[in-house]
Motif scaffolding. Structure first.
Motif, short mmCIF file in Angstrom:
data_model
loop_
_atom_site.label_atom_id
_atom_site.label_comp_id
_atom_site.label_asym_id
_atom_site.label_seq_id
_atom_site.Cartn_x
_atom_site.Cartn_y
_atom_site.Cartn_z
N SER A 31 0.82 -1.22 0.00
CA SER A 31 0.00 0.00 0.00
C SER A 31 0.84 1.26 0.00
O SER A 31 0.47 2.26 -0.61
CB SER A 31 -0.94 0.01 1.21
N PRO A 37 -6.32 5.35 -3.52
CA PRO A 37 -7.22 4.58 -4.38
C PRO A 37 -8.52 5.31 -4.75
O PRO A 37 -9.18 4.92 -5.72
CB PRO A 37 -7.54 3.33 -3.55
N GLU A 103 -14.46 2.70 1.55
CA GLU A 103 -13.37 1.75 1.31
C GLU A 103 -12.79 1.25 2.62
O GLU A 103 -12.84 1.94 3.65
CB GLU A 103 -12.28 2.38 0.45
N LEU A 130 -9.75 -4.05 -5.07
CA LEU A 130 -8.53 -3.62 -5.75
C LEU A 130 -7.34 -4.29 -5.09
O LEU A 130 -7.31 -4.45 -3.87
CB LEU A 130 -8.34 -2.11 -5.65
N TRP A 137 -2.94 0.05 -8.99
CA TRP A 137 -4.15 -0.64 -8.56
C TRP A 137 -4.76 -1.37 -9.75
O TRP A 137 -4.78 -0.84 -10.86
CB TRP A 137 -5.18 0.34 -8.01
#
Length: 145
Positions: A31, A37, A103, A130, A137
Motif C-alpha cells: 500500500s 485509491p 473503502e 482492488l 491498482w
C-alpha cells in the motif's frame, strides 16, 4: 556461479521452471508504494457505467481489470448492447453522480470498496476489490448492484 571442467566460470542468472513463471507473473505491491485509491475508484466506476451505456469500449478498461472482471464486463456489455438494439434505443452518455465512496483495507495492498452512484432513474452501488500489482491498482473483482 559454477566452474566448467575447462576452468572457465559459468554464470546462471535466469530462473528456471516455476521460478520463471513467478518472475514474469504480476508482482504484488504494498500500500505504501501505491497512490490514493479513491480517484481510481471514481474513474473506474465512471468507466464501467459508460461501458454498460455503450459509449465506451471495454478494451479501454482492460489495463485496470484482471481477467475475471474483464470477461464479466464484456459479457454484461454485450447483453446491454443487445437489449438497447432490441428496444431501438441509441447509446447515450450516462448522467450519474457519485454520492459516496466507502473503502476498507483488509490486507496490505488490498482495498475493498463500494461506490454509491445516483442516476436519473435509480441509485446503484458498484462493489470492487482492488489489489496492488506492478506498482498500480487493478480491480480483481467488480459487481454492479
Amino acid at each position: 556461479m559454477a566452474t566448467t571442467p575447462a576452468g572457465s566460470v559459468r554464470v546462471s542468472h535466469a530462473p528456471r521452471g516455476a521460478e520463471l513463471s513467478e518472475f514474469f507473473a504480476p508482482q504484488r505491491t504494498p500500500s505504501t508504494a501505491l497512490p490514493d485509491p479513491e480517484p481510481f475508484l471514481r474513474n473506474l466506476t465512471r468507466g464501467v457505467l459508460e461501458v454498460l451505456a455503450g459509449v465506451r469500449e471495454v478494451d479501454q478498461l482492460a489495463r485496470w481489470l484482471t481477467e475475471d472482471p474483464y470477461r464479466k464486463l464484456v459479457t454484461r456489455s454485450n447483453l446491454a448492447t443487445r437489449a438497447r438494439s432490441a428496444r431501438g434505443v441509441p447509446a447515450k452518455r450516462p448522467a450519474h453522480a457519485i454520492l459516496s465512496v466507502h473503502e476498507s483495507s483488509p490486507a496490505d495492498g488490498v482495498i475493498e470498496a463500494v461506490v454509491i452512484v445516483q442516476g436519473p432513474a435509480r441509485t446503484r452501488a458498484v462493489a470492487m476489490r482492488l489489489e496492488g500489482m506492478d506498482g498500480r491498482w487493478r480491480a480483481t473483482s467488480l459487481a454492479l448492484l
